[in-house]
Scaffold this motif. Structure first.
Motif, PDB file in Angstrom:
ATOM      1  N   SER A   2      17.351  31.243  20.111  1.00 40.94           N
ATOM      2  CA  SER A   2      16.309  32.244  20.299  1.00 40.94           C
ATOM      3  C   SER A   2      16.328  32.770  21.724  1.00 40.94           C
ATOM      4  N   VAL A   3      15.786  33.991  21.882  1.00 43.14           N
ATOM      5  CA  VAL A   3      15.587  34.614  23.189  1.00 43.14           C
ATOM      6  C   VAL A   3      14.161  35.156  23.185  1.00 43.14           C
ATOM      7  N   GLU A   4      13.285  34.558  23.994  1.00 43.51           N
ATOM      8  CA  GLU A   4      11.869  34.931  23.963  1.00 43.51           C
ATOM      9  C   GLU A   4      11.333  35.149  25.375  1.00 43.51           C
ATOM     10  N   ARG A   5      10.387  36.086  25.482  1.00 43.63           N
ATOM     11  CA  ARG A   5       9.729  36.333  26.758  1.00 43.63           C
ATOM     12  C   ARG A   5       8.918  35.107  27.178  1.00 43.63           C
ATOM     13  N   ALA A   6       8.902  34.838  28.494  1.00 40.80           N
ATOM     14  CA  ALA A   6       8.177  33.688  29.029  1.00 40.80           C
ATOM     15  C   ALA A   6       6.955  34.187  29.801  1.00 40.80           C
ATOM     16  N   GLU A   8       5.526  35.337  34.186  1.00 43.70           N
ATOM     17  CA  GLU A   8       5.598  36.789  34.364  1.00 43.70           C
ATOM     18  C   GLU A   8       4.682  37.260  35.501  1.00 43.70           C
ATOM     19  N   TYR A  12      12.560  35.550  30.669  1.00 42.26           N
ATOM     20  CA  TYR A  12      12.877  35.136  29.300  1.00 42.26           C
ATOM     21  C   TYR A  12      13.303  33.677  29.300  1.00 42.26           C
ATOM     22  N   GLU A  13      13.276  33.088  28.119  1.00 41.56           N
ATOM     23  CA  GLU A  13      13.810  31.747  27.895  1.00 41.56           C
ATOM     24  C   GLU A  13      14.804  31.806  26.738  1.00 41.56           C
ATOM     25  N   ASP A  47      16.963  29.568  24.164  1.00 41.12           N
ATOM     26  CA  ASP A  47      17.097  28.241  23.572  1.00 41.12           C
ATOM     27  C   ASP A  47      18.463  28.104  22.910  1.00 41.12           C
ATOM     28  N   ARG A  67      16.798  24.631  26.960  1.00 47.50           N
ATOM     29  CA  ARG A  67      16.185  25.927  27.272  1.00 47.50           C
ATOM     30  C   ARG A  67      16.623  26.374  28.662  1.00 47.50           C
TER      31      ARG A  67
END
Length: 230
Positions: free
Chosen positions: A86-90, A94, A123-124, A126, A197
């Motif tokens: 996954s690629v998700e905003r952190a 921010e 972003y993070e 995983d 991560r």
């Protein structure tokens, strides 16, 4: 979290999902963001061996990404298989604002002047890191090696990105979970699965750009009189 890496140098043996890309090629037809992190994680785990003894040569551990064209019939063991999950905003990392940028994206030259940009979006990424071994001894040896500081430790993990000269945070958030099974030929496979991560950033509104430096400051006071030219 991203910090400057005072030492520079290219990681050896790195490819990008098995595609050898030059710097010019990466700039023309693909996005270095994400590919750089993938390549750095692969390079970090490349070079491990198992089974070394006084009477046996060490066995190299293959490292590759799980992509559709890869077939398990073509791999050798021991094997470390990487999968981007996954690629998700952190949002907890921010910030907003137009600021001076010290850590430059790949391909952006400093040009001797300060560079400014809207703060990048954190972003993070995983990843699943999965070991496949033919023997329990090889799996145990690899799990012990990966627990060390330079690989996948429980704390203080890091990932060096040579393309932009940064060191990223790498957190172990799961594993190793042990299991056993058989391949399509009925041979035993012993596995260990991790989840890690990696922190990263993306300049959403474009790369940093130079702003002209202030050359002179006029400190003379000019009174303003209504109805007269200023």
């Amino acid at each position: 979290m991203t910090i400057r890496n005072r030492s520079s140098g290219e990681a050896d043996g790195t490819n990008w999902h098995h595609h050898e890309l030059s710097a010019e090629g990466r700039g023309e037809f693909c996005m270095p963001w994400l590919l750089n992190e993938d390549g750095a994680l692969k390079a970090k785990l490349t070079g491990l061996t198992v089974g070394a003894s006084a009477v046996a040569r060490p066995i190299p551990v293959d490292v590759r990404f799980r992509v559709p064209e890869d077939e398990f019939e073509d791999v050798t063991y021991p094997l470390i298989m990487l999968t981007q999950i996954s690629v998700e905003r952190a949002p907890e990392r921010e910030h907003r604002g137009f600021v001076h940028i010290e850590t430059l994206p790949e391909g952006v030259a400093a040009q001797g002047v300060p560079l400014f940009a809207e703060m990048p979006v954190p972003y993070e990424i995983d990843y699943q890191v999965q070991l496949f071994c033919r023997t329990v001894q090889h799996r145990t040896e690899l799990v012990a090696r990966l627990a060390r500081f330079e690989f996948l430790p429980e704390r203080f993990g890091f990932l060096t990105i040579p393309q932009d000269d940064t060191v990223r945070r790498l957190d172990l958030i799961g594993g190793p979970e042990m299991s056993a099974g058989r391949d399509s030929d009925g041979k035993r496979l012993f596995t260990a699965t991790y989840r890690v991560r990696v922190s990263t950033e993306l300049f959403l509104l474009g790369d940093p750009a130079p702003l002209p430096m202030v050359e002179t400051v006029d400190l003379e006071v000019h009174p303003y009189i209504p109805g007269q030219p200023g």
